[in-house]
Design a protein around this motif. Structure first.
Motif, PDB file in Angstrom:
ATOM      1  N   ARG B  55      22.946  16.523  49.473  1.00  0.00           N
ATOM      2  CA  ARG B  55      22.522  15.431  50.344  1.00  0.00           C
ATOM      3  C   ARG B  55      22.070  14.251  49.490  1.00  0.00           C
ATOM      4  O   ARG B  55      21.299  14.425  48.553  1.00  0.00           O
ATOM      5  CB  ARG B  55      21.374  15.904  51.240  1.00  0.00           C
ATOM      6  CG  ARG B  55      20.860  14.788  52.079  1.00  0.00           C
ATOM      7  CD  ARG B  55      19.964  15.211  53.189  1.00  0.00           C
ATOM      8  NE  ARG B  55      19.408  13.996  53.778  1.00  0.00           N
ATOM      9  CZ  ARG B  55      18.376  13.970  54.572  1.00  0.00           C
ATOM     10  NH1 ARG B  55      17.775  15.080  54.897  1.00  0.00           N
ATOM     11  NH2 ARG B  55      17.937  12.825  55.047  1.00  0.00           N
ATOM     12  N   TYR B  57      19.916  11.074  49.171  1.00  0.00           N
ATOM     13  CA  TYR B  57      18.754  10.382  49.734  1.00  0.00           C
ATOM     14  C   TYR B  57      18.753   8.934  49.256  1.00  0.00           C
ATOM     15  O   TYR B  57      19.190   8.634  48.152  1.00  0.00           O
ATOM     16  CB  TYR B  57      17.458  11.023  49.245  1.00  0.00           C
ATOM     17  CG  TYR B  57      17.107  12.332  49.913  1.00  0.00           C
ATOM     18  CD1 TYR B  57      16.231  12.373  50.992  1.00  0.00           C
ATOM     19  CD2 TYR B  57      17.632  13.536  49.442  1.00  0.00           C
ATOM     20  CE1 TYR B  57      15.885  13.573  51.592  1.00  0.00           C
ATOM     21  CE2 TYR B  57      17.294  14.746  50.034  1.00  0.00           C
ATOM     22  CZ  TYR B  57      16.419  14.761  51.109  1.00  0.00           C
ATOM     23  OH  TYR B  57      16.073  15.942  51.697  1.00  0.00           O
ATOM     24  N   LEU B  59      16.302   5.948  48.206  1.00  0.00           N
ATOM     25  CA  LEU B  59      14.920   5.658  47.817  1.00  0.00           C
ATOM     26  C   LEU B  59      14.782   4.156  47.609  1.00  0.00           C
ATOM     27  O   LEU B  59      15.715   3.515  47.115  1.00  0.00           O
ATOM     28  CB  LEU B  59      14.578   6.323  46.482  1.00  0.00           C
ATOM     29  CG  LEU B  59      14.278   7.820  46.387  1.00  0.00           C
ATOM     30  CD1 LEU B  59      15.379   8.678  46.932  1.00  0.00           C
ATOM     31  CD2 LEU B  59      13.969   8.196  44.946  1.00  0.00           C
ATOM     32  N   LEU B  73      19.777   9.183  45.533  1.00  0.00           N
ATOM     33  CA  LEU B  73      19.472  10.422  44.804  1.00  0.00           C
ATOM     34  C   LEU B  73      20.187  11.614  45.436  1.00  0.00           C
ATOM     35  O   LEU B  73      19.804  12.055  46.524  1.00  0.00           O
ATOM     36  CB  LEU B  73      17.953  10.638  44.808  1.00  0.00           C
ATOM     37  CG  LEU B  73      17.428  11.825  44.004  1.00  0.00           C
ATOM     38  CD1 LEU B  73      16.127  11.465  43.315  1.00  0.00           C
ATOM     39  CD2 LEU B  73      17.233  13.066  44.849  1.00  0.00           C
ATOM     40  N   ARG B  75      20.939  15.369  46.084  1.00  0.00           N
ATOM     41  CA  ARG B  75      20.097  16.561  45.948  1.00  0.00           C
ATOM     42  C   ARG B  75      20.855  17.848  46.316  1.00  0.00           C
ATOM     43  O   ARG B  75      20.975  18.180  47.480  1.00  0.00           O
ATOM     44  CB  ARG B  75      18.858  16.428  46.840  1.00  0.00           C
ATOM     45  CG  ARG B  75      17.842  17.504  46.664  1.00  0.00           C
ATOM     46  CD  ARG B  75      17.688  18.411  47.891  1.00  0.00           C
ATOM     47  NE  ARG B  75      18.987  18.776  48.462  1.00  0.00           N
ATOM     48  CZ  ARG B  75      19.186  18.968  49.749  1.00  0.00           C
ATOM     49  NH1 ARG B  75      18.236  18.786  50.598  1.00  0.00           N
ATOM     50  NH2 ARG B  75      20.397  19.324  50.217  1.00  0.00           N
ATOM     51  N   PRO B 126      10.778  23.460  48.629  1.00  0.00           N
ATOM     52  CA  PRO B 126      10.220  22.121  48.850  1.00  0.00           C
ATOM     53  C   PRO B 126      11.283  21.031  48.864  1.00  0.00           C
ATOM     54  O   PRO B 126      11.003  19.892  49.204  1.00  0.00           O
ATOM     55  CB  PRO B 126       9.288  21.936  47.655  1.00  0.00           C
ATOM     56  CG  PRO B 126       9.861  22.797  46.581  1.00  0.00           C
ATOM     57  CD  PRO B 126      10.513  23.959  47.263  1.00  0.00           C
ATOM     58  N   TYR B 127      12.514  21.394  48.485  1.00  0.00           N
ATOM     59  CA  TYR B 127      13.580  20.390  48.394  1.00  0.00           C
ATOM     60  C   TYR B 127      14.428  20.329  49.663  1.00  0.00           C
ATOM     61  O   TYR B 127      15.386  19.575  49.734  1.00  0.00           O
ATOM     62  CB  TYR B 127      14.488  20.709  47.200  1.00  0.00           C
ATOM     63  CG  TYR B 127      13.719  20.849  45.908  1.00  0.00           C
ATOM     64  CD1 TYR B 127      13.268  19.730  45.228  1.00  0.00           C
ATOM     65  CD2 TYR B 127      13.435  22.101  45.382  1.00  0.00           C
ATOM     66  CE1 TYR B 127      12.555  19.860  44.046  1.00  0.00           C
ATOM     67  CE2 TYR B 127      12.724  22.239  44.201  1.00  0.00           C
ATOM     68  CZ  TYR B 127      12.284  21.122  43.535  1.00  0.00           C
ATOM     69  OH  TYR B 127      11.575  21.240  42.376  1.00  0.00           O
ATOM     70  N   HIS B 128      14.129  21.190  50.605  1.00  0.00           N
ATOM     71  CA  HIS B 128      14.928  21.282  51.828  1.00  0.00           C
ATOM     72  C   HIS B 128      16.391  21.518  51.513  1.00  0.00           C
ATOM     73  O   HIS B 128      17.278  20.943  52.142  1.00  0.00           O
ATOM     74  CB  HIS B 128      14.761  20.017  52.690  1.00  0.00           C
ATOM     75  CG  HIS B 128      13.398  19.914  53.284  1.00  0.00           C
ATOM     76  ND1 HIS B 128      12.928  20.792  54.213  1.00  0.00           N
ATOM     77  CD2 HIS B 128      12.382  19.058  53.042  1.00  0.00           C
ATOM     78  CE1 HIS B 128      11.691  20.483  54.533  1.00  0.00           C
ATOM     79  NE2 HIS B 128      11.324  19.444  53.820  1.00  0.00           N
ATOM     80  N   LEU B 236      12.856  17.016  39.844  1.00  0.00           N
ATOM     81  CA  LEU B 236      12.118  16.794  41.093  1.00  0.00           C
ATOM     82  C   LEU B 236      10.962  17.783  41.202  1.00  0.00           C
ATOM     83  O   LEU B 236      11.157  18.984  41.014  1.00  0.00           O
ATOM     84  CB  LEU B 236      13.042  16.969  42.301  1.00  0.00           C
ATOM     85  CG  LEU B 236      13.966  15.810  42.672  1.00  0.00           C
ATOM     86  CD1 LEU B 236      14.721  16.151  43.958  1.00  0.00           C
ATOM     87  CD2 LEU B 236      13.194  14.507  42.839  1.00  0.00           C
ATOM     88  N   LEU B 237       9.793  17.263  41.517  1.00  0.00           N
ATOM     89  CA  LEU B 237       8.601  18.083  41.728  1.00  0.00           C
ATOM     90  C   LEU B 237       8.326  19.013  40.544  1.00  0.00           C
ATOM     91  O   LEU B 237       8.030  20.195  40.721  1.00  0.00           O
ATOM     92  CB  LEU B 237       8.733  18.892  43.032  1.00  0.00           C
ATOM     93  CG  LEU B 237       9.013  18.082  44.294  1.00  0.00           C
ATOM     94  CD1 LEU B 237       9.236  18.997  45.486  1.00  0.00           C
ATOM     95  CD2 LEU B 237       7.880  17.110  44.604  1.00  0.00           C
ATOM     96  N   ARG B 257       9.095   8.043  38.649  1.00  0.00           N
ATOM     97  CA  ARG B 257       7.816   8.376  39.283  1.00  0.00           C
ATOM     98  C   ARG B 257       8.015   8.921  40.702  1.00  0.00           C
ATOM     99  O   ARG B 257       7.219   9.734  41.187  1.00  0.00           O
ATOM    100  CB  ARG B 257       6.921   7.135  39.309  1.00  0.00           C
ATOM    101  CG  ARG B 257       5.452   7.467  39.218  1.00  0.00           C
ATOM    102  CD  ARG B 257       4.605   6.234  39.035  1.00  0.00           C
ATOM    103  NE  ARG B 257       3.228   6.491  39.433  1.00  0.00           N
ATOM    104  CZ  ARG B 257       2.306   7.018  38.635  1.00  0.00           C
ATOM    105  NH1 ARG B 257       2.616   7.329  37.387  1.00  0.00           N
ATOM    106  NH2 ARG B 257       1.083   7.238  39.076  1.00  0.00           N
ATOM    107  N   ALA B 258       9.084   8.485  41.335  1.00  0.00           N
ATOM    108  CA  ALA B 258       9.358   8.967  42.700  1.00  0.00           C
ATOM    109  C   ALA B 258       9.775  10.437  42.695  1.00  0.00           C
ATOM    110  O   ALA B 258       9.841  11.081  43.739  1.00  0.00           O
ATOM    111  CB  ALA B 258      10.452   8.120  43.348  1.00  0.00           C
ATOM    112  N   GLY B 259      10.038  10.942  41.518  1.00  0.00           N
ATOM    113  CA  GLY B 259      10.473  12.342  41.427  1.00  0.00           C
ATOM    114  C   GLY B 259       9.339  13.326  41.627  1.00  0.00           C
ATOM    115  O   GLY B 259       9.577  14.520  41.837  1.00  0.00           O
ATOM    116  N   ASP B 260       8.104  12.845  41.548  1.00  0.00           N
ATOM    117  CA  ASP B 260       6.989  13.789  41.689  1.00  0.00           C
ATOM    118  C   ASP B 260       5.818  13.102  42.369  1.00  0.00           C
ATOM    119  O   ASP B 260       5.827  11.897  42.579  1.00  0.00           O
ATOM    120  CB  ASP B 260       6.561  14.313  40.310  1.00  0.00           C
ATOM    121  CG  ASP B 260       6.092  15.760  40.392  1.00  0.00           C
ATOM    122  OD1 ASP B 260       5.632  16.162  41.481  1.00  0.00           O
ATOM    123  OD2 ASP B 260       6.196  16.478  39.387  1.00  0.00           O
TER     124      ASP B 260
END
Ligand code: SF4
Ligand code: SF4
Lengths: 439, 276
Positions: B55, B57, B59, B73, B75, B126-128, B236-237, B257-260
């Protein structure tokens, strides 16, 4: 018409009234059964669950009924292991309520899984590292224990008890009940706990994740504790509702008060533990993963911080304070408020630990998602309630659920029909008359 | 898929996605669906019910025009390894071992005929990245003929997710075996999305093999559960300790920074929490 089945020394409503009541609850039950079959035959697309809300209303209901059903194991533990004899007045009902809760929980699980015919895989291909496996095993075993605890009560039905085999079977089962109570407490400790563990081990979900001891996250212990604290409150609540419905006193006050007092202390210690857990989570654990407490509670009308305050203060401290003080638990209104709040609190906790976990976004570019159950979900969730009402009604009518009922509500003169029957009964039955349900 | 742990150098297949190159065209999503027989319905407007193994995304940096910046992004499943090998969020919770961690390839499998649809794995991810089959798949007339024979379609009531095109790995291994080669070449096993990306944003290979491009790009640090040494790379996370095998590259600070999740005013990434 059915007076031969009704326990001696107690009065029941006319049969037509009883049937009308069962019929009304039966309609709700049928509605639920219809929805259940829809889910089984058409699949879970009948629900409003989605890929964000894979756990939803049912799992909450499941966790909630198991939590409030905890009254059975905890009352059994107090009665048989800790020797709190006063609780013999309420233990039968606690077992019955527990039986209803656990059978409902199993039914809900059977509806909830996407491939119901493969439900047995959880036992056959068991992953011993999964909390859900532990839940499945302990839950099923404990349901077996509850059934064994419920059977002697059924055997005490006036007609069944006449059969010598059943009479002796029931008697002997009573004798060994302490063993089952201990087994039940052991199993309950684990499945109540592992239900908490189900959420607590989710290290990908900072809202749910907790550290702990060995394989058990703190939620494991908090769930067991809260079930032991609030389960008895539910037993008292249902007893009080039953008393209101049938219009008479069924359990002596000192039994209720004792249970309420123990519940109160359990609830206080639980609330303190929950507070510490929340504090540590909010100040150490979640920040280490980049979250502040308010990240979990904002941006959203439903899951505001009010939910945490309600759970800990209003539904934790308030009922604990009422139940712990003699004045509080002796005051009928205060008692009603306290037990209702305690039950609401544990249900709210389970709600949070299922639905809020799903709602909170974890990836920074993800969104809060809300969900509203479909009517099929609502119907199947109400189904166990209707089933419980029916089973309680039948048990109450035909079984000596409350050993003190006759004493608390003397009836005289005896109805003609019953007096007549008494004269033809063999003397052995007369001896057993008014025998407490658990001799 | 619990292969023996001896006599073998294990592979750890992973992906590096260069977010500076991704244009958000969605070719990877289309290729993935076609390759893996991913079912779809007539009306796919409710994205909470759509199955998208891959998928993309969108951002944004949240700034007003003209400072606004956008990043796409992609995923897939991150094929998380967890803090000790195989302790992926999803694998550790599945009660029926219907999803498993391959020690040989590092790929998290999904066994459709074993899964009974409890959806616990979905709650854990957490990544769906996991999707439930709310319906039985219904293919438009004639489309059955175009389904891939190498991937089994899924039935209603089970969970599915990206498998790093595991069937391609099996086919490549078969071929290598027939030709008497013990090891796969880098280009022999590539995922559908990698090949479909017109911008060349996706790179795929063995993270354990220093010769493979993915290792050179991400520079995973084995001492820190594979955390990338490349300053432009991130996962990610990262802080949750899921230990993903998908790395992202970006020269833009806000994207990294959006990665976590970070606390306000937090500069440096702290050590991820450890999960036993
Ligand atoms: S991304 Fe999700 S589904 Fe994939 S391995 Fe990680 S937890 Fe499992
Ligand atoms: S939905 Fe299937 S794969 Fe996921 S945890 Fe349940 S049984 Fe395992």
């Amino acid at each position: 018409m059915d007076s031969a089945l009704i326990p001696k020394g107690v009065k029941r409503c006319p049969l037509w009234q009883f049937l009308l009541f069962i019929g009304a609850a039966g309609i709700v039950l049928l509605w639920g059964v219809y929805a259940m079959f829809l889910c089984w035959f058409k699949g879970l697309n009948q629900t409003n669950m989605n890929d964000y809300y894979g756990f939803a209303l049912w799992i909450w209901a499941d966790l909630a009924v198991i939590a409030v059903g905890g009254g059975a194991f905890f009352t059994g533990l107090l009665r048989y292991i800790f020797g709190k004899d006063a609780l013999k007045n309420i233990i039968n009902y606690a077992v019955l309520i527990g039986f209803i809760c656990y059978s409902s929980a199993l039914l809900i699980l059977a509806i909830d899984i996407g491939q119901p015919l493969r439900g047995w895989f959880i036992f056959w291909h068991a992953n011993v590292h999964s909390m859900l496996t532990e839940v499945a095993f302990c839950l099923s075993c404990y349901f077996g224990v509850l059934t064994i605890e419920y059977i002697p009560l059924i055997l005490e039905n006036r007609q069944i008890d006449k059969v010598p085999f059943f009479h002796h079977l029931g008697h002997n089962m009573h004798e060994v009940m302490a063993v089952f109570a201990a087994t039940g407490a052991f199993l309950s400790f684990f499945h109540q706990g592992s239900l908490g563990g189900v959420a607590g081990v989710l290290f990908g979900r900072p809202f749910a994740f907790r550290e702990g001891i060995f394989i058990w996250p703190w939620t494991f212990f908090l769930f067991t504790w809260s079930a032991a604290a609030c389960g008895p409150c539910f037993t008292i609540l249902v007893t009080k509702i039953t008393e209101k419905v049938v219009g008479k006193k069924l359990v002596k006050d000192y039994a209720i008060e004792l249970l309420a007092k123990i519940s109160g202390w359990m609830l206080l210690t639980y609330t303190i533990a929950k507070f510490i857990d929340t504090w540590y989570w909010a100040t150490v654990l979640a920040p280490s993963q980049g979250f502040t407490l308010m990240d979990f509670y904002t941006n959203n009308p439903l899951y505001g911080i009010w939910i945490l305050i309600t759970e800990i203060a209003i539904c934790g401290l308030v009922p604990a304070a009422i139940l712990m003080t003699p004045k509080g638990r002796k005051n009928p209104v205060a008692l009603w408020i306290a037990i209702s709040l305690a039950v609401a609190g544990v249900c709210l906790n389970r709600w949070v630990m299922v639905l809020q976990i799903m709602a909170v976004p974890v990836m920074t570019f993800d969104n809060w998602v809300l969900y509203f159950p479909s009517w099929q979900e609502v119907a199947t969730t109400i189904l166990p309630v209707a089933y419980g009402v029916i089973l309680i009604a039948i048990s109450y009518r035909y079984l000596p659920v409350f050993p003190n009922e006759a004493e608390l509500n003397p009836i005289e003169p005896l109805p003609a029909e019953e007096a007549e029957e008494k004269s033809v009964d063999p003397p052995v039955d007369l001896e057993l008359e008014l025998k407490p349900a658990e001799a | 898929m619990k292969e023996g742990r001896t006599h073998k150098k294990f592979q750890k297949f992973g992906m590096v996605i260069d977010l500076d190159k991704c244009t958000g065209c969605g070719s990877c999503m289309v290729a993935c669906m076609a390759e893996n027989n991913v079912p779809f319905r007539k009306d796919e407007s409710n994205k909470l019910l759509s199955i998208t193994w891959m998928r993309v995304y969108k951002l944004t940096n949240g700034m007003p025009f003209p400072k606004i910046d956008v990043c796409y992004l992609p995923r897939p499943c991150m094929q998380c390894e967890g803090q000790h090998e195989g302790h992926s969020p999803c694998v550790s919770v599945c009660p029926a071992i219907a999803t498993d961690y391959s020690m040989e390839s590092g790929i998290v499998s999904q066994i459709y005929t074993r899964c009974f649809g409890c959806r616990y794995c979905m709650a854990s991810c957490p990544y769906h990245a996991r999707y439930f089959n709310w319906w039985d798949p219904i293919w438009p007339d004639g489309m059955e003929k175009y389904l891939s024979p190498n991937v089994s379609p899924r039935m209603r009531g089970v969970v599915e997710k990206c498998s790093f095109c595991f069937h391609r790995y099996q086919l490549a291994k078969d071929r290598a075996f027939m030709e008497g080669r013990p090891e796969l070449q880098e280009d022999e096993y590539q995922t559908a999305c990698t090949q479909a990306c017109p911008a060349g944003a996706i790179t795929f290979g063995d993270l354990n093999n220093p010769k493979h491009t993915v290792s050179k790009m991400a520079e995973p640090d084995p001492k820190h559960s594979g955390r990338p040494k490349n300053p432009n790379a991130f996962r990610l996370l990262e802080r949750l300790g899921t230990n993903p095998k998908v790395y992202y590259l970006s020269s833009r600070e806000w994207v990294r920074r959006a990665g976590d999740n970070y606390l306000k005013n937090e500069k440096k990434v702290k050590k991820p929490v450890h999960h036993g």
